[in-house]
Each structure stands twice: as structure tokens, then as C-alpha cells.
Design a protein around this motif. Structure first.
Motif, short mmCIF file in Angstrom:
data_model
loop_
_atom_site.label_atom_id
_atom_site.label_comp_id
_atom_site.label_asym_id
_atom_site.label_seq_id
_atom_site.Cartn_x
_atom_site.Cartn_y
_atom_site.Cartn_z
N ILE A 173 1.46 -1.11 0.17
CA ILE A 173 0.33 0.25 -0.29
C ILE A 173 0.89 1.33 -0.08
CG2 ILE A 173 -1.42 1.43 0.82
CD1 ILE A 173 -2.78 -1.57 2.52
N THR A 174 1.02 1.89 -0.62
CA THR A 174 1.53 2.99 -1.67
C THR A 174 0.53 4.68 -1.47
OG1 THR A 174 2.44 2.18 -2.29
CG2 THR A 174 2.85 4.56 -2.53
N ALA A 175 0.85 5.37 -0.28
CA ALA A 175 -0.43 6.55 -0.14
C ALA A 175 0.68 7.54 -1.07
CB ALA A 175 -0.09 7.20 1.36
N ASN A 176 0.11 9.24 -0.96
CA ASN A 176 0.31 9.38 -2.09
C ASN A 176 -0.02 10.67 -1.19
OD1 ASN A 176 0.59 12.42 -3.31
ND2 ASN A 176 -0.27 10.81 -5.13
N PRO A 177 1.12 11.63 -0.27
CA PRO A 177 0.38 12.79 0.86
C PRO A 177 0.51 14.04 -0.28
CG PRO A 177 3.35 12.35 0.81
CD PRO A 177 2.45 11.85 0.12
N ASP A 178 0.66 14.15 -0.59
CA ASP A 178 0.14 15.36 -1.64
C ASP A 178 -1.36 15.53 -1.47
OD1 ASP A 178 2.23 16.30 -1.72
OD2 ASP A 178 3.19 15.37 -3.65
N ASP A 179 -2.21 14.15 -2.00
CA ASP A 179 -3.25 14.42 -2.46
C ASP A 179 -4.33 13.48 -1.23
OD1 ASP A 179 -3.19 12.27 -3.35
OD2 ASP A 179 -3.25 12.71 -5.48
N GLY A 180 -3.37 12.47 -0.71
CA GLY A 180 -4.79 11.50 0.02
C GLY A 180 -4.72 10.76 -0.59
N SER A 181 -4.51 10.34 -1.71
CA SER A 181 -4.70 9.00 -2.50
C SER A 181 -4.15 7.79 -2.60
CB SER A 181 -4.62 9.66 -3.82
OG SER A 181 -3.67 9.76 -4.34
N TYR A 182 -4.12 6.81 -1.84
CA TYR A 182 -3.53 5.27 -2.11
C TYR A 182 -3.84 4.49 -3.39
CZ TYR A 182 -7.42 3.34 0.67
OH TYR A 182 -8.45 3.29 1.25
N GLU A 183 -2.39 3.40 -3.14
CA GLU A 183 -2.47 2.61 -4.17
C GLU A 183 -2.59 1.32 -3.21
OE1 GLU A 183 1.25 2.84 -6.86
OE2 GLU A 183 -0.89 4.28 -7.86
N CYS A 184 -3.37 -0.18 -3.44
CA CYS A 184 -2.85 -1.54 -3.12
C CYS A 184 -2.67 -2.20 -3.89
CB CYS A 184 -4.11 -1.44 -2.27
SG CYS A 184 -4.07 -3.23 -1.33
N ARG A 185 -1.63 -2.31 -3.76
CA ARG A 185 -1.40 -3.36 -5.63
C ARG A 185 -0.41 -4.85 -4.89
NH1 ARG A 185 1.56 0.54 -9.85
NH2 ARG A 185 -0.46 2.21 -9.97
N GLU A 186 -0.09 -5.99 -5.49
CA GLU A 186 0.07 -6.95 -5.49
C GLU A 186 1.20 -7.12 -6.41
OE1 GLU A 186 -2.96 -10.22 -5.73
OE2 GLU A 186 -3.82 -9.06 -4.48
N TYR A 187 2.61 -7.94 -5.66
CA TYR A 187 4.15 -7.81 -6.05
C TYR A 187 4.26 -9.27 -6.55
CZ TYR A 187 4.34 -2.82 -6.61
OH TYR A 187 3.66 -0.83 -7.13
N LYS A 188 4.66 -9.34 -6.65
CA LYS A 188 5.67 -10.83 -6.66
C LYS A 188 7.11 -11.10 -7.57
CE LYS A 188 4.94 -16.19 -7.93
NZ LYS A 188 5.02 -17.12 -9.01
N ASP A 189 8.33 -11.37 -6.50
CA ASP A 189 9.40 -10.84 -6.81
C ASP A 189 10.17 -8.86 -7.22
OD1 ASP A 189 10.22 -13.27 -6.38
OD2 ASP A 189 9.81 -14.55 -8.46
N GLY A 190 8.74 -8.35 -7.04
CA GLY A 190 9.50 -7.25 -7.24
C GLY A 190 8.07 -6.74 -8.16
N VAL A 191 7.85 -7.69 -9.06
CA VAL A 191 6.85 -6.99 -10.64
C VAL A 191 5.57 -7.53 -10.54
CG1 VAL A 191 6.69 -7.83 -12.38
CG2 VAL A 191 8.31 -8.16 -12.16
N LEU A 192 4.68 -6.08 -10.83
CA LEU A 192 3.09 -5.79 -10.44
C LEU A 192 2.49 -7.29 -11.29
CD1 LEU A 192 2.05 -2.43 -11.52
CD2 LEU A 192 1.35 -3.34 -8.90
N GLN A 193 1.97 -8.61 -9.76
CA GLN A 193 1.00 -9.43 -10.18
C GLN A 193 0.10 -9.75 -9.60
OE1 GLN A 193 2.51 -12.49 -12.43
NE2 GLN A 193 0.89 -13.24 -11.54
N GLY A 194 -1.00 -9.16 -10.06
CA GLY A 194 -2.78 -9.60 -9.18
C GLY A 194 -3.33 -8.50 -9.42
N ILE A 195 -3.83 -7.48 -8.46
CA ILE A 195 -5.21 -7.08 -8.53
C ILE A 195 -4.17 -5.47 -7.76
CG2 ILE A 195 -7.20 -6.02 -7.58
CD1 ILE A 195 -7.32 -8.59 -9.39
N SER A 196 -4.24 -4.93 -8.87
CA SER A 196 -3.80 -2.84 -8.15
C SER A 196 -5.29 -2.35 -8.05
CB SER A 196 -3.29 -2.45 -9.71
OG SER A 196 -2.68 -1.20 -9.72
#
Length: 120
Positions: A4-27
Motif C-alpha cells: 500500500i502506497t500513500a500519496n501525501p500530496d492529495d491523500g490518495s493511495y494504491e493497493c497493489r500486489e507484487y511477486k518478485d518485485g513485479v506487479l502481479q495480481g490486483i491493483s
């Protein structure tokens, strides 16, 4: 691994799945009000499957399918009023078949036929 990564500038955030450092799954991306504004799937770092985006007030913004990071299948975008803005079909990242554009009121504005991204 879910990140989970938050953006302090606008309050938005991302929830992403990774496998071995690569996006894999739901974002998923959420705005500062915790309203989901996008949902997509990834396989080995490339968009795959149904992808959806919404405006902060909840109306649809776009819906499309991807395979290996390219548009493949139905594609639609929407005006802020909720009416369809454009619709068509892609195959391996290229427009195919009838592609339509619409006015703000939902009436048809333009229509073209494509094959391999070329206007027929």
C-alpha cells in the motif's frame, strides 16, 4: 506481497500486489475519500483482464480489457454525465470493427470502421 502506497500530496493511495518485485495480481487506486477510482489486474507486470476506472464522485470513466499490456476486446470511455463518450473493440492493441464517438448528450457524433488500426 501486497503493498500500500500513500500519496501525501492529495491523500490518495494504491493497493497493489507484487511477486518478485513485479506487479502481479490486483491493483486498486483510491482517492482521499477512500473511493475506489481504478481496478485492474496484472500478470508479470503487464495489464491483463478487465480494467475499470471511475471518477471520484462514482461515475464510470473507462472500461476496457487488456491482454499482455495491450487493449484487447471491448473498450469504452464515458463523459462525466455518465453517457458513453467512445466505444469500440481492440485486438492486440489495434482498433478493429466499428468504433463510435458520442456527444455529451449520448447521441452519436461519429462512426468509423477499422481493421488493424486503419480506417476502412
Amino acid at each position: 506481497m501486497k503493498k500500500i502506497t500513500a500519496n501525501p500530496d492529495d491523500g490518495s493511495y494504491e493497493c497493489r500486489e507484487y511477486k518478485d518485485g513485479v506487479l502481479q495480481g490486483i491493483s486498486e487506486v483510491f482517492d482521499s475519500n477512500r473511493t475506489k477510482v481504478s481496478h485492474s489486474g496484472y500478470v508479470e507486470g503487464r495489464l491483463n483482464g478487465l480494467c475499470q476506472a471511475w471518477r471520484s464522485h462514482g461515475s464510470a470513466h473507462m472500461v476496457f480489457h487488456c491482454v499482455d499490456g495491450e487493449y484487447d476486446g471491448a473498450y469504452m470511455t464515458f463523459w462525466h454525465t455518465g453517457f458513453v463518450k467512445e466505444s469500440g473493440t481492440f485486438r492486440k492493441g489495434k482498433r478493429v470493427g466499428i468504433y463510435r464517438w458520442y456527444k455529451h448528450d449520448g447521441s452519436l457524433w461519429k462512426e468509423q470502421v477499422y481493421e488493424d488500426d486503419e480506417i476502412l
